[in-house]
Design an enzyme around this catalytic site. Sequence first.
Site, PDB file in Angstrom:
ATOM      1  N   HIS A 169      47.376  35.856  29.477  1.00  0.00           N
ATOM      2  CA  HIS A 169      46.141  35.567  28.732  1.00  0.00           C
ATOM      3  C   HIS A 169      46.398  34.629  27.558  1.00  0.00           C
ATOM      4  O   HIS A 169      45.506  34.419  26.725  1.00  0.00           O
ATOM      5  CB  HIS A 169      45.470  36.850  28.219  1.00  0.00           C
ATOM      6  CG  HIS A 169      44.728  37.593  29.282  1.00  0.00           C
ATOM      7  ND1 HIS A 169      43.736  38.518  29.001  1.00  0.00           N
ATOM      8  CD2 HIS A 169      44.833  37.578  30.634  1.00  0.00           C
ATOM      9  CE1 HIS A 169      43.268  39.032  30.123  1.00  0.00           C
ATOM     10  NE2 HIS A 169      43.927  38.482  31.131  1.00  0.00           N
TER      11      HIS A 169
ATOM     12  N   GLU B 205      37.124  40.777  37.538  1.00  0.00           N
ATOM     13  CA  GLU B 205      37.985  41.772  36.884  1.00  0.00           C
ATOM     14  C   GLU B 205      38.128  41.508  35.394  1.00  0.00           C
ATOM     15  O   GLU B 205      38.181  42.454  34.589  1.00  0.00           O
ATOM     16  CB  GLU B 205      39.375  41.777  37.551  1.00  0.00           C
ATOM     17  CG  GLU B 205      40.291  42.912  37.099  1.00  0.00           C
ATOM     18  CD  GLU B 205      41.150  42.580  35.884  1.00  0.00           C
ATOM     19  OE1 GLU B 205      41.821  43.509  35.374  1.00  0.00           O
ATOM     20  OE2 GLU B 205      41.153  41.407  35.449  1.00  0.00           O
ATOM     21  N   GLU B 206      38.195  40.245  35.019  1.00  0.00           N
ATOM     22  CA  GLU B 206      38.416  39.907  33.620  1.00  0.00           C
ATOM     23  C   GLU B 206      37.240  40.284  32.723  1.00  0.00           C
ATOM     24  O   GLU B 206      37.362  40.294  31.497  1.00  0.00           O
ATOM     25  CB  GLU B 206      38.715  38.410  33.477  1.00  0.00           C
ATOM     26  CG  GLU B 206      39.974  37.942  34.194  1.00  0.00           C
ATOM     27  CD  GLU B 206      41.268  38.518  33.612  1.00  0.00           C
ATOM     28  OE1 GLU B 206      41.183  39.307  32.641  1.00  0.00           O
ATOM     29  OE2 GLU B 206      42.345  38.188  34.121  1.00  0.00           O
TER      30      GLU B 206
ATOM     31  N   ASP C  66      47.687  47.687  42.689  1.00  0.00           N
ATOM     32  CA  ASP C  66      47.013  46.600  41.983  1.00  0.00           C
ATOM     33  C   ASP C  66      48.018  45.918  41.051  1.00  0.00           C
ATOM     34  O   ASP C  66      49.184  46.319  40.962  1.00  0.00           O
ATOM     35  CB  ASP C  66      45.831  47.165  41.188  1.00  0.00           C
ATOM     36  CG  ASP C  66      44.862  46.101  40.687  1.00  0.00           C
ATOM     37  OD1 ASP C  66      45.007  44.924  41.070  1.00  0.00           O
ATOM     38  OD2 ASP C  66      43.943  46.451  39.913  1.00  0.00           O
TER      39      ASP C  66
ATOM     40  N   HIS D 275      42.688  40.188  41.996  1.00  0.00           N
ATOM     41  CA  HIS D 275      41.424  39.562  41.577  1.00  0.00           C
ATOM     42  C   HIS D 275      41.561  38.054  41.488  1.00  0.00           C
ATOM     43  O   HIS D 275      42.610  37.513  41.140  1.00  0.00           O
ATOM     44  CB  HIS D 275      40.899  40.158  40.274  1.00  0.00           C
ATOM     45  CG  HIS D 275      41.736  39.890  39.060  1.00  0.00           C
ATOM     46  ND1 HIS D 275      41.571  38.780  38.260  1.00  0.00           N
ATOM     47  CD2 HIS D 275      42.742  40.602  38.485  1.00  0.00           C
ATOM     48  CE1 HIS D 275      42.427  38.812  37.256  1.00  0.00           C
ATOM     49  NE2 HIS D 275      43.162  39.909  37.365  1.00  0.00           N
TER      50      HIS D 275
ATOM     51  N   ASP E 227      39.366  35.941  39.692  1.00  0.00           N
ATOM     52  CA  ASP E 227      38.931  35.287  38.456  1.00  0.00           C
ATOM     53  C   ASP E 227      40.041  35.256  37.412  1.00  0.00           C
ATOM     54  O   ASP E 227      41.013  36.017  37.480  1.00  0.00           O
ATOM     55  CB  ASP E 227      37.680  35.960  37.888  1.00  0.00           C
ATOM     56  CG  ASP E 227      37.914  37.398  37.456  1.00  0.00           C
ATOM     57  OD1 ASP E 227      38.644  38.107  38.174  1.00  0.00           O
ATOM     58  OD2 ASP E 227      37.367  37.823  36.411  1.00  0.00           O
TER      59      ASP E 227
ATOM     60  N   ASP F 214      48.298  36.104  36.288  1.00  0.00           N
ATOM     61  CA  ASP F 214      47.132  36.987  36.311  1.00  0.00           C
ATOM     62  C   ASP F 214      45.927  36.266  36.903  1.00  0.00           C
ATOM     63  O   ASP F 214      45.184  35.619  36.194  1.00  0.00           O
ATOM     64  CB  ASP F 214      46.849  37.438  34.870  1.00  0.00           C
ATOM     65  CG  ASP F 214      45.683  38.381  34.761  1.00  0.00           C
ATOM     66  OD1 ASP F 214      45.364  39.048  35.748  1.00  0.00           O
ATOM     67  OD2 ASP F 214      45.075  38.450  33.663  1.00  0.00           O
TER      68      ASP F 214
END
Length: 522
Positions: free
Chosen positions: A482, A209-210, A236, A142, A144, A175
């Site tokens: 994150h 995705e987030e 993934d 992903h 984003d 990520d």
Amino acid sequence: MTESGQKLNIFKFLKIVISSFLIAALLLFTIASIRTLSLDVNVGLQLARWEKTNNLSLVIDHHQREELLANFKEAIRIPTVSFSEKESNTTALLQFDRLLRKVFPTVFSSSLVHHELVANYSHLFWVQGSQHDLVPYLLLAHIDVVPASEADGWEAPPFSAQEIDGFIYGRGTIDDKSPVMGILQALEYLLKKGYAPRRGFYIGLGHDEEVSGFKGALNIVRIMKQRGVQLSFVLDEGLAVLDGVISGLQGPAALIGISEKGSATVKLSVSMVPGHSSMPPRETTIGILAAAVKRLEDNPMPRLFGHGPERETFEHLAQNFGLPMKFIMSNLWLFAPLLGRILERKPDTNAFVRTTTAVTMFNAGVKVNIIPSLAEAYVNLRIHSAQSLKEVLDLIQSTVGDQRVKIELVDGFDPLPVSSADEKSFGFQIIKKTVLDMFPTVTVAPGICIGNTDSRHFKDLTNDIYRFAPIWFKPGDAQRFHGINERISKKNYEELVVFYFSLIQNCDIQKLPEPHSSVHEL
């Protein structure tokens, strides 16, 4: 019967009971010892004869290294932030689209590759294979990222891609822009070398995705369903290579996620007539709700260690622990309850043991002298693979045990199906082989993702979904995910490119070799 005769009989009975117990204990110890010495679930297909392939090799020279790192840094500098399901940085997403087309010209111009935009910002690539009877697979990532602010304490601005001591710092380095760029960089190199796959494959890049992937991944799934696509497997993001992270484990471990915990957000609320603080009732909305929340925290969900895929994780890792942990992990059929009690003592390992309960929001009151008419709390739960969403909701209801507390499901879903990880599992074994070819000293084991990814949307297209990228985590690195100071080493990013370069070619084999197993069923 005389008193002495009765005592003699009782003595004989106790002797028989004690002897039986000792024999049973000795038998269990013997079985457990044999299993400890003989169990090695990691031998697997390493001893088997793999189908011969003429894989292209990738030796990255200085110019290529500078170029691939520059491309990656440019990707990190684009702030493709998802703020909510309704708000994202669409300007950045369009800029990222232009970047991909600029730095991967062969991917976008090759006659073997069909590309389409999905929901304006996501991407779906179909790389045509020469052997149409081979079931295709999907590489998923992903674009984003979550928000980041330098004021939070970053050592470098979060969208600067600044280098510090061989690491590239920036939101998305882990990520999930390293897989995004790594997959496409690998395909660019392969196509430039004249590679044409035998097994066709898809590349899916979601843009939200987030914030659950409802626009990107779900629309990619919709398109693939309309075309009747079925997949051999999906790979993934998710788990990684852990080096020094698992206490007592000798050497690094690559954990391949074979499932994800389910998730639920539950709202608890209490309503009553408001009043003045000078004449309070015996119980207020805040007091009633606080008591309900306290009951949830004091009565955690049942211990379920050993009933989900975490059992396979520990059995795969057992041989790399010293005694007594090696003995315990090799015999979870006997020691799962004991190990569960040990693991539940720490928050990071308690997540393997049960459905976790976290009170994340508590709202009540508007003025210091008014008893509020409404109090609300939100509880986030991550559901163990051995439980269902309904079972969790029923347990919340019985634990709260107060009809004055209204319980509502805001959103939620069951744990994801557990993907195969045995010697007949094509996707798992190909990923494992690719990892071991690159990192021979690593132990590969199936694992469980406690977070959720876009891959959950693809469960109708395949039975096997795996969550892994060969990103190396040292102690403390998981908190960067994150969090602040997210980073990846330049060397590790290059390893990602080589990994996908090899994986794509390894998938061209028609079938796995015949199994050679030393696993003992007990």
